[in-house]
Design a protein around this motif. Structure first.
Motif: not given
Length: 623
Positions: A529-553
């Protein structure tokens, strides 16, 4: 009969000579030993080696990042003393922290003097029990560095235990008073046990029909877990393991109870997989050994002694603390913290130029400023201590990540073939493999990648390092990916998950995130489902941003199925934010935009169909 009697009775029937005790730091907490537990020792290391003033709280900074990524400690039992409650933030790994301090301070392992109180801590009542157990013919295996059991044995019997009776599988202060060979740093444990040590530990496990584990967290991922996982399925058949997790007294007395399998340490599962029968129980540890002493007619446990805590004093300068903190943040992958430190003048005056160059390089890489980074490495004289092969690798890596795949391959391949030594070739090999992996996914370059990959894999197999465990894992990851691509098959899901676990155990948040990203790529399912996929992908982007990785996000927007999650402005904005090559930007954009439009059209059609079906259902119900 009490629950404790039921636990002790089978061990009492065997007798002391048929039982091996396996212990950890928890048995040395009681007075008068009062040796620090993992959290206290970790806090001690942070305060002594990394905090350069009242305004720095490196421990709190790292714990905040752990909390942000959801790194929590496993809960063994919510009724146990000091047990992790739900949501308890996981501690930084002590071996990683001490390893960084040891590398920065040098000077004959000065940082390991933090453990100096292990040499002189007086034995406590549990150590005296273990001494009498050894005298009665038992055996002992311990993760502890202190020699309190030996000194308790010498105090009672005027002689040390027999050489085959007591095994310190991470080393002992008795064998190395200078502490340098202790398994107290990541560098000492990450490669696992040497063959002789592995045989000794396996032999100690199999020698007696029963093992009692006490005061031990079971968190020796790199060596003990590796050894147990390699045992045949029947290696410990008939072995009875009683694992005592320390518990508390309640108003009704000792609350002895079994721990369900879902909460048991991972090591319990590995023992069970090797054929052992494992029971994990909770209750006051001293009560357990008091009951066992009575059953075996050993001397009764005395009352706890007086507390004798102290903290070794290790001289560390202000500049050394700054340099150590920068090295720690780099080791943990905390890009934002590295950037903040590099913005301070005090950092540059305290850190050697080579370390400052590497910190800047890692920062620019994770910020996605690859064109700028390529210029940094291309121009000027290299700081002392940096091999020119690293310059070549970083330039090639920048070409690769910008999407200039053919120039990157030619550059890296030429420098690898011209490398004077295998170690220099290995520096370039991972990046060359990543280029081939990327080429295999690009239309128009798949055939070239397929032609070049077999030769690369043969060279890689011949150059796999034995000593550099991290590089070996990364090269094996490249190899597994290229072999899967060559076979036209999906990569094994457990490969990325295993590497993700590895980096979690080392404490490297960025490394964990990179393999979490890899796992999302490897396990993508179009029917999810799109909702589950979106939750995982946006969570991954947010985690990258939290450690300061712009490229990872931004890389989260390049995952398979990203068109189902991210909008066109989000996607194109990410491409512009990073210093990709212009042709690579165009190639990515021209692929994404049609897929996004098609996804929106399909979603609109599904919505219209759903509304029509709902309308028809409503009409029928009205009739």
């Amino acid at each position: 009969m009490s629950p404790l009697d039921d636990i002790v009775r089978p061990l009492a029937a065997l007798g002391p000579a048929e039982v091996t005790c396996w212990t950890g730091a928890g048995v040395s907490l009681d007075a008068p030993s009062c040796l620090p537990a993992a959290e206290a020792l970790t806090r001690r290391a942070f305060a002594l080696y990394f905090d350069s003033g009242p305004d720095t709280d490196s421990f709190g900074t790292v714990m905040a990042h752990h909390r942000s990524l959801g790194w929590t400690a496993p809960q063994i039992c919510d009724r146990s003393a000091g047990a992790a409650r739900p949501g308890t933030v996981r501690l930084p790994r002590l071996e990683t922290v001490l390893g960084v301090a040891d590398r920065v301070l040098g000077d004959d392992h000065r940082a390991l003097r933090l453990l100096a109180d292990l040499r002189t801590a007086p034995p406590n009542r549990l150590h005296r029990f273990f001494a009498h157990h050894l005298r009665a013919g038992g055996r002992h295996v311990t993760a502890n560095f202190d020699d309190c059991v030996e000194r308790a044995h010498e105090g009672a019997f005027a002689a040390p235990p027999g050489p085959e009776q007591l095994l310190h599988f991470h080393g002992s202060v008795r064998d190395d008073p200078r502490l340098g060979t202790l398994g107290a740093t990541l560098a000492r444990i990450e490669a696992g046990f040497a063959a002789d040590e592995a045989r000794r530990l396996t032999r100690a496990l199999r020698r007696a029909p029963a093992v009692v584990v006490a005061g031990y967290s079971g968190s020796d991922f790199f060596d003990v877990d590796d050894l147990l996982a390699a045992l045949p399925a029947d290696a410990l058949r008939g072995q009875r393991v009683t694992w005592v997790n320390h518990g508390v007294h309640t108003d009704r007395g000792a609350d002895w109870h079994q721990v369900p399998r879902g909460r048991q340490p991972a090591m319990a599962g590995l023992l069970r997989a090797a054929g052992a029968e494992v029971a994990v129980v909770c209750g006051p540890t001293a009560d357990f050994f008091a009951a066992l002493a009575a059953a075996w007619s050993l001397p009764a446990l005395a009352a706890p002694g007086r507390r004798t805590t102290w903290c070794p004093d290790v001289p560390v300068s202000h500049a050394e603390r700054i340099a150590a903190r920068l090295a720690l943040y780099r080791a943990l992958g905390l890009v934002g913290e590295v950037g903040a430190m590099l913005a301070e003048e005090a950092t540059h005056s305290a850190v050697p130029p080579a370390q400052a160059r590497w910190a800047l390089s890692e920062l620019l890489w994770e910020k996605g400023r690859w064109g700028e980074l390529r210029r940094v490495w291309s121009r000027g004289v290299l700081p002392a201590g940096i091999d020119p092969v690293h310059r070549a690798e970083r330039i090639g890596a920048c070409l690769w990540v910008q999407g200039r795949l053919l120039p990157a391959y030619v550059w890296l391949h030429r420098h690898r073939r011209g490398a004077a030594a295998p170690a220099a070739a290995r520096v370039l090999m991972e990046t060359e493999g990543r280029v081939l992996e990327h080429m295999a996914l690009v239309p128009g370059m798949k055939l070239l990648s397929r032609l070049l990959t077999p030769g690369f894999l043969r060279a890689l197999q011949a150059h796999l390092p034995d000593s550099d465990v991290h590089l070996r894992r990364r090269l094996l990851d490249v190899s597994s990916s290229l072999r899967a691509l060559a076979a036209g098959a999906p990569r094994r899901d457990d490969r990325a998950d295993g590497d993700r676990t590895w980096f979690a155990e080392t404490g490297n948040l960025l490394g964990w995130l990179n393999y979490h990203h890899r796992l999302l790529r490897d396990t993508y399912a179009p029917d999810r489902p799109d909702g589950e996929l979106g939750q995982d992908y946006r969570r991954a982007a947010a985690m990258y941003a939290s450690v300061g990785s712009v490229a990872g996000a931004v890389r989260a927007r390049l995952l398979p199925g990203a068109e189902r999650v991210f909008t066109v402005p989000e996607y194109l904005g990410g491409l512009i934010a990073l210093q990709y090559g212009w042709f690579h930007r165009f190639r990515l954009a021209i692929r994404f935009v049609p897929l996004r439009v098609l996804h929106l059209l399909r979603a609109a059609r599904r919505a219209r169909t759903a509304r029509r079906d709902h309308h028809r259902t409503s009409e029928r119900s009205g009739e």
